[in-house]
Design an enzyme around this catalytic site. Structure first.
Site, PDB file in Angstrom:
ATOM      1  N   ASN A   1       0.842  -1.418  -0.024  1.00  0.00           N
ATOM      2  CA  ASN A   1      -0.040   0.025  -0.080  1.00  0.00           C
ATOM      3  C   ASN A   1       0.937   1.204   0.062  1.00  0.00           C
ATOM      4  O   ASN A   1       1.485   1.497   1.048  1.00  0.00           O
ATOM      5  CB  ASN A   1      -1.020   0.048   1.061  1.00  0.00           C
ATOM      6  CG  ASN A   1      -1.681   1.145   1.384  1.00  0.00           C
ATOM      7  OD1 ASN A   1      -1.828   2.059   0.606  1.00  0.00           O
ATOM      8  ND2 ASN A   1      -2.217   1.380   2.527  1.00  0.00           N
ATOM      9  N   TRP A   2       0.797   1.833  -1.082  1.00  0.00           N
ATOM     10  CA  TRP A   2       1.757   3.090  -1.417  1.00  0.00           C
ATOM     11  C   TRP A   2       1.135   4.227  -0.499  1.00  0.00           C
ATOM     12  O   TRP A   2       1.929   5.338  -0.409  1.00  0.00           O
ATOM     13  CB  TRP A   2       2.154   3.260  -2.654  1.00  0.00           C
ATOM     14  CG  TRP A   2       2.977   2.293  -3.391  1.00  0.00           C
ATOM     15  CD1 TRP A   2       3.619   1.177  -2.611  1.00  0.00           C
ATOM     16  CD2 TRP A   2       3.286   2.070  -4.802  1.00  0.00           C
ATOM     17  NE1 TRP A   2       4.445   0.520  -3.570  1.00  0.00           N
ATOM     18  CE2 TRP A   2       4.130   0.841  -5.011  1.00  0.00           C
ATOM     19  CE3 TRP A   2       2.798   2.777  -5.967  1.00  0.00           C
ATOM     20  CZ2 TRP A   2       4.459   0.729  -6.162  1.00  0.00           C
ATOM     21  CZ3 TRP A   2       3.323   2.276  -7.025  1.00  0.00           C
ATOM     22  CH2 TRP A   2       4.206   1.328  -7.006  1.00  0.00           C
ATOM     23  N   LYS A   3      -0.016   4.335  -0.355  1.00  0.00           N
ATOM     24  CA  LYS A   3      -0.559   5.700   0.442  1.00  0.00           C
ATOM     25  C   LYS A   3      -0.003   6.833  -0.440  1.00  0.00           C
ATOM     26  O   LYS A   3      -0.290   6.642  -1.581  1.00  0.00           O
ATOM     27  CB  LYS A   3      -0.081   5.681   2.034  1.00  0.00           C
ATOM     28  CG  LYS A   3      -0.125   4.306   2.646  1.00  0.00           C
ATOM     29  CD  LYS A   3       0.316   4.567   4.058  1.00  0.00           C
ATOM     30  CE  LYS A   3       0.122   3.027   4.478  1.00  0.00           C
ATOM     31  NZ  LYS A   3       0.185   2.965   6.021  1.00  0.00           N
TER      32      LYS A   3
ATOM     33  N   HIS B   1      -9.420   1.460   4.976  1.00  0.00           N
ATOM     34  CA  HIS B   1      -7.992   1.352   5.704  1.00  0.00           C
ATOM     35  C   HIS B   1      -8.135   2.276   6.792  1.00  0.00           C
ATOM     36  O   HIS B   1      -8.863   3.499   6.738  1.00  0.00           O
ATOM     37  CB  HIS B   1      -7.109   1.932   4.661  1.00  0.00           C
ATOM     38  CG  HIS B   1      -5.618   1.847   5.277  1.00  0.00           C
ATOM     39  ND1 HIS B   1      -5.163   2.869   6.102  1.00  0.00           N
ATOM     40  CD2 HIS B   1      -4.760   1.063   5.204  1.00  0.00           C
ATOM     41  CE1 HIS B   1      -4.001   2.603   6.281  1.00  0.00           C
ATOM     42  NE2 HIS B   1      -3.506   1.477   5.766  1.00  0.00           N
TER      43      HIS B   1
ATOM     44  N   GLU C   1      -5.651  -5.200  10.314  1.00  0.00           N
ATOM     45  CA  GLU C   1      -4.498  -4.214  10.678  1.00  0.00           C
ATOM     46  C   GLU C   1      -4.780  -3.373  11.890  1.00  0.00           C
ATOM     47  O   GLU C   1      -5.425  -2.462  11.899  1.00  0.00           O
ATOM     48  CB  GLU C   1      -4.350  -2.957   9.259  1.00  0.00           C
ATOM     49  CG  GLU C   1      -4.209  -3.499   8.133  1.00  0.00           C
ATOM     50  CD  GLU C   1      -3.531  -2.818   7.283  1.00  0.00           C
ATOM     51  OE1 GLU C   1      -2.404  -3.067   6.724  1.00  0.00           O
ATOM     52  OE2 GLU C   1      -4.039  -1.605   6.873  1.00  0.00           O
TER      53      GLU C   1
ATOM     54  N   GLY D   1       2.693   1.703  10.612  1.00  0.00           N
ATOM     55  CA  GLY D   1       3.653   2.701  10.352  1.00  0.00           C
ATOM     56  C   GLY D   1       4.448   2.983  11.752  1.00  0.00           C
ATOM     57  O   GLY D   1       5.265   4.089  11.915  1.00  0.00           O
TER      58      GLY D   1
ATOM     59  N   SER E   1       3.551  -2.612  10.064  1.00  0.00           N
ATOM     60  CA  SER E   1       4.837  -2.840  10.158  1.00  0.00           C
ATOM     61  C   SER E   1       5.455  -4.370   9.893  1.00  0.00           C
ATOM     62  O   SER E   1       6.316  -4.960  10.481  1.00  0.00           O
ATOM     63  CB  SER E   1       5.228  -2.533  11.611  1.00  0.00           C
ATOM     64  OG  SER E   1       4.925  -1.314  12.022  1.00  0.00           O
TER      65      SER E   1
ATOM     66  N   GLY F   1       3.146  -1.484   4.201  1.00  0.00           N
ATOM     67  CA  GLY F   1       3.067  -0.171   3.773  1.00  0.00           C
ATOM     68  C   GLY F   1       4.727   0.336   3.416  1.00  0.00           C
ATOM     69  O   GLY F   1       5.139   0.077   2.307  1.00  0.00           O
ATOM     70  N   GLY F   2       5.203   0.922   4.600  1.00  0.00           N
ATOM     71  CA  GLY F   2       6.667   1.536   4.492  1.00  0.00           C
ATOM     72  C   GLY F   2       7.401   0.553   3.644  1.00  0.00           C
ATOM     73  O   GLY F   2       8.028   0.842   2.952  1.00  0.00           O
TER      74      GLY F   2
HETATM   75  P1  PGA Z   1       3.096  -0.124   7.486  1.00  0.00           P
HETATM   76  O1  PGA Z   1       1.771   0.110   6.708  1.00  0.00           O
HETATM   77  O2  PGA Z   1       3.560  -1.323   7.018  1.00  0.00           O
HETATM   78  O3  PGA Z   1       4.088   0.958   6.958  1.00  0.00           O
HETATM   79  O4  PGA Z   1       2.866  -0.076   9.009  1.00  0.00           O
HETATM   80  C1  PGA Z   1       0.545  -0.720   6.864  1.00  0.00           C
HETATM   81  C2  PGA Z   1      -0.639  -0.286   6.110  1.00  0.00           C
HETATM   82  O5  PGA Z   1      -1.154   0.912   6.319  1.00  0.00           O
HETATM   83  O6  PGA Z   1      -1.298  -0.893   5.335  1.00  0.00           O
END
Ligand code: PGA
Length: 251
Positions: free
Chosen positions: A9-11, A95, A167, A173, A213, A234-235
């Site tokens: 997920n690139w946000k 999300h 999640e 994050g 994470s 995400g990250g």
């Molecule tokens: P993250 O984000 O891996 O940076 O914690 C996950 C997400 O928001 O889907």
């Protein structure tokens, strides 16, 4: 057998140009066998969807959100029809960042799931409790409500279009991933809720992911659990090198 998903997920990251380069580089660096074993995908911004889709031959390109109406006076929004025209057939729904910053509710998620399913599109429906709710031992209550209200009046034949991602908000994050034990317990709970809403046979067909994470070092803990059918990342999905290593570290 349920499909296994590795979704980035690139946000609000990556311009159209960045997205294009990433897709091409990732597809060339990840060996074919991983694409056979997993559904590997990314969720670019709306603007970068077209370019990403055109550059991709193996990756699943998903939207990060969708509106619940087909068209209308909803400034700034994007409908399923606009996604479909680009060949995009999957979207995240609910999300936690949409829930927190954009007032997404279980009821609006429900409408979004309905419009997607009516149009034979897939949804990755995200659920998860906040830190406060976790500390107050409300995880079960919150998740049950998110699933029950999110899936209200969704027919059993539509479950084939549903993927759920657990999640926990406190793990997104933050670098504080939920242990695979916690993720497994909640995934079992989600499947129990699905069983109570539908039946055990149908509930077993829905893939349930974990997100929060996830990185190259902990990904096997999650995928190693029978109850965890993939990860939403995400990250660690933002750089080709890091996402590629996360994928190729999978045992
Ligand atoms: P993250 O984000 O891996 O940076 O914690 C996950 C997400 O928001 O889907």
């Amino acid at each position: 057998m349920r499909k296994k998903y590795i979704i980035g997920n690139w946000k609000m990251h990556k311009t159209t140009r960045d997205a294009k380069t990433f897709v091409v580089d990732l597809e060339t660096s990840v060996p074919q066998t991983y694409f056979e074993k997993y559904v590997i995908g990314v969720c670019p911004s709306f603007l970068a969807l077209n370019a990403a889709k055109k550059s991709a031959s193996k990756l699943l390109i998903c939207a990060q959100d969708v509106h619940y109406e087909t068209k209308g006076a909803y400034t700034g929004e994007v409908s399923y029809l606009m996604l479909k025209e680009l060949g995009i057939n999957t979207s995240l729904v609910g999300h936690s960042e949409r829930r927190i910053y954009f007032n997404e509710t279980n009821a609006s998620c429900n409408l979004k799931l309905k419009i997607l399913f009516e149009n034979k599109m897939m949804a990755i429906y995200c659920v998860g409790e906040t830190l406060k709710e976790y500390e107050e031992n409300k995880t079960k209550e919150i998740i049950t409500k998110q699933i029950e209200e999110g899936l209200k009046d969704i027919q059993e034949e539509d479950l084939e279009y549903l993927v759920i991602a657990y999640e926990p908000v406190w793990s997104i994050g933050s670098g504080k991933s939920a242990s695979s034990e916690i993720a497994k317990e909640v995934n079992i709970l989600i499947r129990e809720v699905l069983t109570s809403l539908y039946n055990s046979e149908l509930s077993k067909r829905v893939s349930i992911l974990y997100g929060g994470s996830v990185n190259k070092n902990n990904v096997n803990e999650y995928l190693g659990c029978e109850e965890i059918d993939g990860v939403l990342v995400g990250g660690a999905s933002l750089e080709v090198e890091s996402f590629m290593t996360l994928i190729t570290n999978l045992k």
